[in-house]
Design a protein around this motif. Structure first.
Motif, PDB file in Angstrom:
ATOM      1  N   LEU A  48       0.832  -1.202   0.000  1.00  0.00           N
ATOM      2  CA  LEU A  48       0.000   0.000   0.000  1.00  0.00           C
ATOM      3  C   LEU A  48       0.867   1.252   0.000  1.00  0.00           C
ATOM      4  N   LEU A  52       1.069   4.265  -2.857  1.00  0.00           N
ATOM      5  CA  LEU A  52       0.900   5.690  -2.617  1.00  0.00           C
ATOM      6  C   LEU A  52       2.137   6.477  -3.046  1.00  0.00           C
ATOM      7  N   CYS A  68      -6.326   6.460   7.839  1.00  0.00           N
ATOM      8  CA  CYS A  68      -7.702   6.454   7.372  1.00  0.00           C
ATOM      9  C   CYS A  68      -7.855   5.653   6.089  1.00  0.00           C
ATOM     10  N   VAL A  69      -6.779   5.485   5.337  1.00  0.00           N
ATOM     11  CA  VAL A  69      -6.853   4.607   4.180  1.00  0.00           C
ATOM     12  C   VAL A  69      -6.993   3.165   4.654  1.00  0.00           C
ATOM     13  N   GLY A  72     -10.579   3.344   7.057  1.00  0.00           N
ATOM     14  CA  GLY A  72     -11.770   3.962   6.467  1.00  0.00           C
ATOM     15  C   GLY A  72     -12.455   5.027   7.292  1.00  0.00           C
ATOM     16  N   GLU A  73     -11.771   5.536   8.308  1.00  0.00           N
ATOM     17  CA  GLU A  73     -12.348   6.620   9.087  1.00  0.00           C
ATOM     18  C   GLU A  73     -11.508   7.870   8.956  1.00  0.00           C
ATOM     19  N   ALA A  74     -12.149   9.009   8.977  1.00  0.00           N
ATOM     20  CA  ALA A  74     -11.393  10.242   8.820  1.00  0.00           C
ATOM     21  C   ALA A  74     -12.135  11.412   9.443  1.00  0.00           C
ATOM     22  N   THR A  75     -11.354  12.345   9.947  1.00  0.00           N
ATOM     23  CA  THR A  75     -11.934  13.593  10.419  1.00  0.00           C
ATOM     24  C   THR A  75     -12.185  14.470   9.200  1.00  0.00           C
ATOM     25  N   PRO A  76     -12.963  15.525   9.352  1.00  0.00           N
ATOM     26  CA  PRO A  76     -13.204  16.438   8.222  1.00  0.00           C
ATOM     27  C   PRO A  76     -11.907  16.986   7.638  1.00  0.00           C
ATOM     28  N   LEU A  79     -10.389  14.344   5.518  1.00  0.00           N
ATOM     29  CA  LEU A  79     -11.165  14.223   4.288  1.00  0.00           C
ATOM     30  C   LEU A  79     -10.741  15.284   3.291  1.00  0.00           C
ATOM     31  N   LEU A  82      -7.462  14.268   1.880  1.00  0.00           N
ATOM     32  CA  LEU A  82      -7.695  13.177   0.934  1.00  0.00           C
ATOM     33  C   LEU A  82      -8.182  13.726  -0.399  1.00  0.00           C
ATOM     34  N   SER A  83      -9.122  14.643  -0.334  1.00  0.00           N
ATOM     35  CA  SER A  83      -9.657  15.217  -1.566  1.00  0.00           C
ATOM     36  C   SER A  83      -8.587  16.004  -2.313  1.00  0.00           C
ATOM     37  N   ARG A  86      -6.384  13.576  -3.997  1.00  0.00           N
ATOM     38  CA  ARG A  86      -7.138  12.977  -5.098  1.00  0.00           C
ATOM     39  C   ARG A  86      -7.157  13.907  -6.297  1.00  0.00           C
TER      40      ARG A  86
END
Lengths: 125, 125
Positions: A48, A52, A68-69, A72-76, A79, A82-83, A86
């Motif tokens: 992994l 990345l 969080c990858v 699967g949990e993340a704080t705002p 997020l 991550l965006s 992305r």
DNA sequence: CTAAAACCTGACGTTGACGTGAGAGGCAAG
DNA sequence: CTTGCCTCTCACGTCAACGTCAGGTTTTAG
């Protein structure tokens, strides 16, 4: 599993694995003599990490995003990070696609040139 | 057009332009005092160079491939180099796409988590 | 037990595409 | 003339992800 075996299974160098640990991307249990031991799950984790890295993320970014990858949990805020990554990747894909298209165009044209004009720049062949 | 204007029009630094010249990717006429002057076409050339750098090509690769990218002619050896680079870019696109997909998955899951479980890790919230 | 292989911790080397001064000359405006 | 911005040529600095070498310990194979 010791570091050499993990390196063999993942295809990354021993040095790289130690570097990942130094960057807190990878942990290990230590034997009394100080040697690193890894559980089987470490293989997936290293792969992994490699994925990345291959996507152009820095050690720091991976460090932030790995938890969080993995679960699967993340704080705002995460997020948002991550965006951001992305979108960066998305833009880079765009750059690569247009470069690839340009090369494709050149390859097609040059191939045609080679067939018509016999060799290099000799349209009368 | 002098170097500052070319930098402004292309968005790359003056230092980068001089570096491109050092790598023989870009040429310039010199005024008697030694200052660089560029024709309008230099803008397109710099943008092309940037596109190839963005695709991960090295200065050396760009140097080799630029002529045939510009005029669409290539020897068989150059065609081979072109194909090699194309395939490399293709592979890199694949890496980026899978990393993007993974991030998308995480983003979707984490967003759902945030909506269901109110904040961070507080499903009873 | 011994030699080889694997492992350890530093710590310096590498590579590429520039960034960043230093110090000096060039050029239009007032 | 001089103020100020642009440009020039060195030439060292940077940053990240390792590679590589040194010098020493540990584990394994025979």
């Amino acid at each position: 599993m010791r570091i050499g075996a993990l390196a063999a299974r993942t295809g990354v160098s021993v040095r790289a694995l130690r570097y990942y640990e130094e960057q807190d991307l990878l942990t290990s249990r230590r034997s009394p003599s100080g040697q690193r031991h890894y559980p089987d799950g470490a293989v997936d984790r290293v792969e992994l990490i490699q994925e990345l890295y291959a996507a152009g993320l820095s050690s720091r970014s991976i460090l932030e995003l790995l938890p969080c990858v993995v679960d699967g949990e993340a704080t705002p805020e995460l997020l948002d990070r991550l965006s951001t990554e992305r979108d960066r990747i998305d833009g880079q894909i765009g750059d690569l696609v247009s470069a690839r298209d340009r090369l494709d165009t050149v390859i097609t044209a040059a191939t045609a040139n080679l067939r018509t004009g016999r060799h290099c720049k000799n349209p009368e062949g």
